[in-house]
Design a protein around this motif. Structure first.
Motif, short mmCIF file in Angstrom:
data_model
loop_
_atom_site.label_atom_id
_atom_site.label_comp_id
_atom_site.label_asym_id
_atom_site.label_seq_id
_atom_site.Cartn_x
_atom_site.Cartn_y
_atom_site.Cartn_z
N UNK A 1 0.81 -1.21 0.00
CA UNK A 1 0.00 0.00 0.00
C UNK A 1 0.85 1.27 0.00
N UNK A 2 2.10 1.17 0.42
CA UNK A 2 3.00 2.33 0.39
C UNK A 2 4.43 1.83 0.35
N UNK A 3 5.25 2.48 -0.47
CA UNK A 3 6.65 2.06 -0.61
C UNK A 3 7.54 3.29 -0.71
N UNK A 4 8.57 3.33 0.14
CA UNK A 4 9.55 4.41 0.10
C UNK A 4 10.94 3.82 0.19
N UNK A 5 11.91 4.47 -0.47
CA UNK A 5 13.28 3.96 -0.39
C UNK A 5 14.27 5.12 -0.40
N UNK A 6 15.44 4.84 0.14
CA UNK A 6 16.54 5.81 0.17
C UNK A 6 17.77 5.12 -0.40
N UNK A 7 18.42 5.74 -1.37
CA UNK A 7 19.57 5.14 -2.05
C UNK A 7 20.88 5.70 -1.52
N UNK A 8 21.91 4.85 -1.57
CA UNK A 8 23.28 5.26 -1.25
C UNK A 8 24.19 4.78 -2.37
#
Length: 278
Positions: free
Chosen positions: A3-10
């Motif tokens: 229902x919700x997806x968030x990501x942070x890249x390095x």
């Protein structure tokens, strides 16, 4: 369902993910040369690999080497789930730790094929996850320097948990991959303080599959075969060493002297002390 997806890249790769799941849900892990730290922020789930199932309740975590296929999270009850995942990429770790990898990533001497492990509820890890949520709510404050610090922080926390031994086994496989034969694992752990459940984990099998494989190779049940070998080893040590009976029992995998004495008498019709004297 997600229902919700968030990501942070390095450095161009996904480091942290936050996933909201509506029950019933299924979430499969891609096969890749990486490891994942999965934290169950809300709800509960079942981790399935081969024919094994690990229950992960709220505020517990799972560490997983993603190098093999068939790994999946699923939940068929009424509770929704919220998961935070931190991914360990070997190339990023080498970049972050230019001089030397932390001890937890270095090769260990434990003979095992274990690829996953449940991490018990830990207060400091809970606080770490709460800190990560701040950056999902304030993405403009995120930069590479902060992410490198957060990556190092979770590695340091994992190295200090009560599950650090299992964690090192899993993470070290990112840089020192080794696949042992079933017999190699059994022989290496024959006289350790382990039970059938522990051996099944080390071979990356469920207990039922482990017992079937053991019976096929050794023509006996794990309990019978291992006890017999331990008693044979104990008999040798009683004659060839001057160790106390309690030390012999422990060195051969017994953690209860009364049980060792009874088992020894059942096999040799004499107590360990009398066997040595005779």
């Amino acid at each position: 369902m997600v229902t919700d997806y968030k990501k942070i890249d390095l450095f161009g790769k996904t480091l942290i993910q936050k996933i909201d799941l509506k029950s019933p849900f299924y979430f499969s892990f891609p096969v890749a040369e990486q490891a994942c730290f999965l934290y169950m922020l809300k709800g509960e789930t079942q981790f399935k690999f081969n024919d094994n199932h690990i229950h992960i309740p709220t505020n517990y975590a799972l560490l997983l080497n993603c190098s093999n296929s068939g790994n999946q999270l699923n939940n068929t009850n009424s509770s929704d789930g919220e998961i935070v995942i931190v991914t360990f990429h070997p190339d990023i770790l080498k970049k972050v730790y230019e001089r030397e990898l932390p001890f937890i990533f270095q090769k260990n001497d434990r003979i095992t094929n274990q690829l996953s492990g449940k991490i018990n509820n830990d207060f400091l890890i809970q606080k770490y996850i709460e800190g990560l949520l701040f950056y999902f709510e304030n993405p403009s404050l995120v930069n590479d320097e902060i992410l490198v610090l957060k990556l190092k922080e979770i590695i340091l926390l994992l190295a200090q948990t009560q599950d650090a031994g299992t964690i090192q086994v899993i993470l070290s496989q990112l840089f020192s991959p080794a696949t042992y034969t079933f017999k190699h694992i059994i022989e290496a752990n024959m006289f350790s303080q382990v039970n059938v459940d522990d051996l099944a984990k080390k071979t990356n099998l469920s207990v039922s599959s482990f017992k079937r494989e053991f019976k096929k190779i050794y023509r006996d049940t794990p309990a019978n075969y291992i006890k017999s070998k331990r008693l044979e080893r104990a008999a040798e040590l009683l004659l060839l060493s001057d160790k106390r009976v309690t030390e012999v029992a422990f060195d051969c995998g017994f953690n209860d002297l009364a049980n060792f004495t009874k088992s020894f008498h059942d096999k040799y019709n004499v107590t360990p002390t009398a066997y040595r004297t005779k």
